[in-house]
Design an enzyme around this catalytic site. Structure first.
Site, PDB file in Angstrom:
ATOM      1  N   HIS A 185       0.841  -1.206   0.000  1.00 16.58           N
ATOM      2  CA  HIS A 185       0.000   0.000   0.000  1.00 16.58           C
ATOM      3  C   HIS A 185       0.874   1.252   0.000  1.00 16.58           C
ATOM      4  CE1 HIS A 185      -3.122  -2.618   2.209  1.00 16.58           C
ATOM      5  NE2 HIS A 185      -3.608  -2.400   0.992  1.00 16.58           N
ATOM      6  N   LYS A 227     -17.271  -6.518   5.941  1.00 15.99           N
ATOM      7  CA  LYS A 227     -16.050  -7.063   6.520  1.00 15.99           C
ATOM      8  C   LYS A 227     -16.010  -6.790   8.015  1.00 15.99           C
ATOM      9  CE  LYS A 227     -12.965  -6.703   2.530  1.00 15.99           C
ATOM     10  NZ  LYS A 227     -11.656  -6.175   2.075  1.00 15.99           N
ATOM     11  N   ARG A 254      -1.903  -6.279  -8.149  1.00 18.43           N
ATOM     12  CA  ARG A 254      -0.832  -7.223  -7.841  1.00 18.43           C
ATOM     13  C   ARG A 254      -0.743  -8.321  -8.896  1.00 18.43           C
ATOM     14  NH1 ARG A 254      -3.244  -8.492  -2.081  1.00 18.43           N
ATOM     15  NH2 ARG A 254      -4.966  -8.542  -3.512  1.00 18.43           N
ATOM     16  N   SER A 260      -3.190  -7.639   3.053  1.00 17.96           N
ATOM     17  CA  SER A 260      -3.453  -7.451   4.480  1.00 17.96           C
ATOM     18  C   SER A 260      -3.812  -8.775   5.140  1.00 17.96           C
ATOM     19  CB  SER A 260      -4.583  -6.437   4.679  1.00 17.96           C
ATOM     20  OG  SER A 260      -4.180  -5.161   4.244  1.00 17.96           O
TER      21      SER A 260
END
Length: 159
Positions: A18, A42, A91, A129
């Site tokens: 990040h 979440k 990514r 994460s």
């Protein structure tokens, strides 16, 4: 030139991947707002306040970066902030599919908002994460995965 770009995410916690995207965005745009999403779907490990504080500490060296949070649709937040650019990190190809759908719906909702995709630095292509939390849960060394201030937060959570 667009003065303000928004980099949205959960940042639970913020990783070196990040930070890589934030630093590179800060080189391209006059101002970058890192916007932490209140996501009802979440259950974050860290509170909103903790995530905001970790981001503030990890980006303190960047004068043109602001940390904020928002509820609801990103496109509404963009209007509120008078921002025209969304920054998203990629990514892998798997990220692209989801991000392309999100960019398409955002463009449909507000055609004046553009999404800029940045490929992550190769050294962070595996990093998420979720992986950081899993590694930290077992007291493994996360010093190469997250900024220094985040290490303390993770240690406290899993102590």
């Amino acid at each position: 030139m667009t003065a303000t770009a928004v980099y949205p995410g959960s940042f639970d916690p913020v990783t070196n991947g990040h930070i890589d995207i934030i630093e590179r965005s800060a080189d391209v745009f006059e101002r970058v707002v890192v916007a932490v999403l209140h996501n009802r779907n979440k259950t974050p490990l860290f509170s909103m306040e903790e995530r905001l504080e970790m981001l503030k500490q990890a980006t303190a060296h960047l004068d043109n970066v602001e940390i904020d949070s928002f509820h609801g649709l990103l496109i509404d937040y963009m209007k509120e902030r008078n921002a025209k650019v969304i920054v998203r990190g990629l990514r892998a190809v798997s990220d692209f599919e989801y991000e392309m759908q999100a960019a398409s719906i955002n463009r449909k909702l507000n055609p004046s908002v553009e999404t800029f995709f940045m490929m992550t630095n190769n050294q962070y292509s595996y990093l998420s994460s979720s992986i950081v939390k899993e590694v930290a849960k077992y007291n493994a060394d996360v010093s190469e995965l997250v900024p220094e201030p985040v290490q303390s937060y993770l240690h406290e959570k899993f102590e």
